[in-house]
Design an enzyme around this catalytic site. Structure first.
Site: not given
Length: 377
Positions: A103, A200
């Protein structure tokens, strides 16, 4: 005093205390600061509440408090294509991926920098705990932060010079405690906000199995010892990682009351291998092979094709001494530990350090104890 008013810094703001204080410090230093909230995942929960909406409200409040403009950008497609599909593919292979490393490489320091450039950014900044140092030749080096308990260079180990040249890490010289105090002193609404944990797209409630089963069908199978004795049933190989103790549902035996640990997987037979004892010999590797190598700096010209340094095999772990040997084509690396390393996990990053400098990382493929390959996938 340097006049920073003509230098625009676009700050990735999550609604948390770290990124909020990052924006605050840059504003206090006179920079032209713009806040940007990245929406990477549609995380509406079962009650219809989207935590991203709540976080964005906090970004708006903080930005208003410190007097900076703020925007929201949607990276859901980029995140799905570049991070989430990789995450699922790794689980299909029986591995345990680290999506945060990918990410940062693909979203927070690639897609975000591209977006920030559209806003006229001279730099971007994030609330990561890491430091940067430029050498005499002008090359940027990634260094550990002052707060070693919070240092996040492990997750930033796949960044390159071009990305680091564009980045500021204002929290480099602060401890987490000091950051919270700065937020309180400034009266920021997020001063006491809890740190976010977990991935997340799974959120903090940790319903990992439930989440993963939406994308990968789980298949039950046998839990076996390495000599083939069946001791239980697993819920699906993807739910387990090497060295895991919790959630096995196995008790001690008359002969041995030591706890059970995951010591291996066989994805073709759908077998989960378990063994008793924290010090179980099958949990220890003398060396490992890794690929997807990324060096922050030109390591080969500095150290050659074989060198000694330290490494982390997971985020919270202490550094361990290792010898790194690159293949002739530089595409593979063999990492030999000074002392046998426990619970080496394919799919995780092995991150290399020289003192406080983060040299880069690779993704673990296989682990060995002497000549014997461990049953890790």
């Amino acid at each position: 005093m340097t006049d920073n008013s003509h230098t625009r810094v676009v700050v990735g703001m999550s609604g948390g205390v770290d990124s909020s204080v990052t924006a605050l410090l840059l504003k206090q230093q006179g920079y032209d600061v713009v806040g940007v909230f990245m929406k990477n995942w549609d995380d509406t929960d079962e009650n219809g509440v989207c935590t991203a909406t709540e976080d964005y409200k906090d970004v708006a409040k903080v930005a208003t408090q410190i007097g900076i403009p703020y925007y929201s950008v949607n990276f859901e497609k980029e995140y799905w294509d570049r991070v989430f599909t990789y995450f699922i593919d790794e689980f299909k292979k029986g591995r345990t991926p680290n999506p945060d490393v990918i990410c940062n490489k693909e979203i927070k320091f690639k897609a975000f920098i591209e977006y920030a450039n559209q806003l006229g950014a001279d730099y971007v900044a994030t609330g990561h705990y890491a430091d940067l140092k430029r050498d005499e030749a002008g090359n940027m080096h990634l260094m550990r932060a002052k707060d070693q308990t919070k240092d996040q260079t492990y997750f930033l180990s796949q960044l390159d010079h071009a990305q680091l040249d564009k980045v500021l890490f204002p929290l480099a010289g602060y401890t987490k405690k000091e950051v919270r105090q700065l937020a309180k002193d400034a009266g920021l609404v997020v001063a006491d906000k809890k740190d976010s944990v977990g991935i997340c797209f799974i959120g903090e409630d940790g319903h990992f199995r439930e989440f993963l089963s939406q994308y990968l069908p789980a298949q039950q199978g046998e839990m076996q010892t390495v000599d083939g004795k069946v001791v239980g049933t697993h819920a699906g190989l993807m739910y387990y990682t090497i060295g895991q103790r919790k959630g096995l549902g196995l008790g001690g035996t008359k002969e041995n009351n030591d706890p059970w640990f995951v010591i291996g997987k066989d994805i073709t037979k759908n077998v989960l291998y378990v063994g008793q004892g924290y010090e179980n010999e099958h949990l220890y590797a003398t060396h490992m092979e890794a690929s997807d190598i990324h060096w922050v700096d030109d390591v080969v010209s500095r150290y050659g094709m074989e060198f000694h340094c330290t490494a982390k095999f997971r985020y919270r772990q202490k550094d361990e001494g290792v010898t790194v040997k690159l293949s002739d084509d530089g595409q593979m690396v063999t990492v030999t530990s000074d002392d046998p390393a426990r619970a080496i996990t394919p799919g995780q990053a092995v991150v290399f350090y020289d003192g406080d400098e983060c040299l880069g990382s690779a993704i673990i493929d296989r682990a060995y104890n002497q000549e014997r390959q461990l049953q890790y996938v």
